[in-house]
Scaffold this active site. Structure first.
Site, PDB file in Angstrom:
ATOM      1  N   GLU A 187       0.834  -1.202   0.000  1.00 20.60           N
ATOM      2  CA  GLU A 187       0.000   0.000   0.000  1.00 20.60           C
ATOM      3  C   GLU A 187       0.870   1.253   0.000  1.00 20.60           C
ATOM      4  O   GLU A 187       1.946   1.255   0.572  1.00 20.60           O
ATOM      5  CB  GLU A 187      -0.836   0.056   1.285  1.00 20.60           C
ATOM      6  CG  GLU A 187      -2.007  -0.874   1.283  1.00 20.60           C
ATOM      7  CD  GLU A 187      -2.776  -0.745   2.590  1.00 20.60           C
ATOM      8  OE1 GLU A 187      -3.810  -1.402   2.689  1.00 20.60           O
ATOM      9  OE2 GLU A 187      -2.340  -0.015   3.488  1.00 20.60           O
ATOM     10  N   TYR A 188       0.347   2.322  -0.591  1.00 20.35           N
ATOM     11  CA  TYR A 188       1.023   3.621  -0.557  1.00 20.35           C
ATOM     12  C   TYR A 188       2.518   3.457  -0.858  1.00 20.35           C
ATOM     13  O   TYR A 188       3.371   3.972  -0.134  1.00 20.35           O
ATOM     14  CB  TYR A 188       0.867   4.274   0.814  1.00 20.35           C
ATOM     15  CG  TYR A 188      -0.553   4.429   1.285  1.00 20.35           C
ATOM     16  CD1 TYR A 188      -1.367   5.441   0.774  1.00 20.35           C
ATOM     17  CD2 TYR A 188      -1.086   3.559   2.233  1.00 20.35           C
ATOM     18  CE1 TYR A 188      -2.667   5.583   1.211  1.00 20.35           C
ATOM     19  CE2 TYR A 188      -2.400   3.706   2.674  1.00 20.35           C
ATOM     20  CZ  TYR A 188      -3.176   4.722   2.161  1.00 20.35           C
ATOM     21  OH  TYR A 188      -4.451   4.872   2.606  1.00 20.35           O
TER      22      TYR A 188
END
Ligand code: NAG
Ligand code: NAG
Ligand code: NAG
Ligand code: NAG
Length: 340
Positions: free
Chosen positions: A313-314
């Site tokens: 994620e991210y």
């Protein structure tokens, strides 16, 4: 700024067709941060292949010593950092007090760590860590507002780094995006003269930088325009810039591997569609978290989040080092790795 605009070598069509060529064969593992902090944005290994080192939201740079030894505190960027207030913090409102080390790169000639701290500027610290030494906090009289990424030419002692914006700080990054800010700069710090030179200005969200293997050019990520620039340092095109590649989403850090290829991180935030692993679905683009490209900008590999958001994620950085693929994150409380 002299910008030539050749046809982009990476098109959306290529992006989609390349997805068919490659599905993830990686088995990722997490290394959780321990302090309560998050956002291990950039990763680096020292002269003895120790690490990774990473800077986190509470302003500290940690070193990973393996499962047995875990994390140990390595360095900070401010003598005035308030430990009571800062340790474990992930409050953006404290970043200007605690520091926020975003870009990390070891100088493999001296074993010193160069640090781009979003709030305080460019720093260096010895292999023994501690409080880092400030090298630059302004360029052409203009303060560094949002120092971001760093790479080093050990041959001539040039340190290349970006300042994302002249107006907004890291915690205001949404304003850089929404306000269509184009005041980012590519800078060069010279280790001998200690001079800072502005190489490029007027960049929209200047972010990751990576020198080519032969040091003849440097790539610069423009997050919001979703393109990577190539700035020539040597040869007949020296001091000119061209568009190197386009991407379908926001670009963060760029890291070169030992073959001279580049891993370009595409920050697609949090995974939106848990189930989709469907190359024809529109959410596919959102699941691409990084691509590996060659020196012509051709896609060699696409890394997708097929892991339900548990590891990727991210994504801020993908670093191919020591036989593993290491993945940093803008805001998760962990980093991930897989054997390559
Ligand atoms: C990391 O943290 C998550 C969530 O707190 C936990 O489920 C997981 O087991 C941890 N992983 C490791 C390797 O410590
Ligand atoms: C953002 O800036 C670029 C270049 O400065 C311009 O071409 C574009 O139209 C702007 N977009 C918005 C939404 O203002
Ligand atoms: C630093 O840069 C300035 C202008 O770019 C130049 O005039 C000066 O000579 C440089 N200093 C050194 C020590 O190289
Ligand atoms: C992929 O998406 C298409 C179009 O949305 C759909 O028809 C197809 O069933 C999907 N395939 C899988 C394996 O989910």
């Amino acid at each position: 700024m002299k910008t030539t605009r050749p046809l982009p070598t990476i098109s959306f069509v290529v992006f989609f067709s390349s997805l068919v060529l490659r599905s993830n064969a990686y088995k990722f593992h997490r290394i959780n941060l321990t302090s309560g902090a998050n956002g291990p944005e950039s990763l680096a290994f020292d002269c003895d292949e120790g690490g990774p080192y990473t800077g986190v939201s509470d302003g500290r740079i940690f070193k990973w010593g393996g499962r047995k030894h875990g994390w140990s505190e390595f360095a900070v960027t401010s003598q005035d950092r308030k430990r009571d207030l800062c340790d474990g913090s992930n409050d953006p409102k404290l970043e200007h007090i605690c520091g926020r080390p975003l870009g990390l790169q070891f100088n493999k000639a001296t074993c010193e760590l160069y640090i781009a701290d979003a709030y305080f500027g460019l720093f260096v610290v010895s292999r023994y860590g501690g409080v880092a030494t400030l090298l630059a906090s302004r360029a052409e009289g203009v303060p560094l507002r949002f120092t971001n990424s760093v790479d080093i030419d050990t041959d001539d002692g040039a340190v290349y780094f970006t300042d994302t914006s002249m107006y907004y700080q890291r915690r205001e990054f949404l304003q850089v995006i929404q306000g269509n800010d184009s005041s980012g700069r590519l800078l060069k710090y010279d280790m001998q003269s200690k001079n800072v030179t502005v190489l490029l200005r007027g960049l929209p969200f200047a972010n990751g930088v990576a020198l080519s293997k032969d040091h003849s050019y440097i790539l610069i990520a423009e997050t919001t325009s979703r393109q990577v620039l190539r700035y020539w340092l040597k040869g007949s095109k020296a001091n000119t810039v061209e568009v190197f590649a386009h991407f379908p989403s926001y670009i963060d850090n760029i890291r070169r591997n030992t073959k001279g290829e580049f891993w370009v991180a595409l920050n697609n935030g949090k995974r939106r569609n848990e189930k989709s692993d469907n190359v024809t679905s529109t959410s596919t683009e959102e699941n691409i978290v990084a691509t590996r490209i060659d020196e012509e900008g051709q896609i060699l590999e696409v890394l997708k989040d097929n892991y339900g958001g548990k590891y990727l994620e991210y994504v801020s950085e993908v670093l191919d080092a020591n036989g593993k693929l290491w993945v940093g994150s803008v805001r998760d409380p962990f980093l991930s790795f897989s054997k390559t």
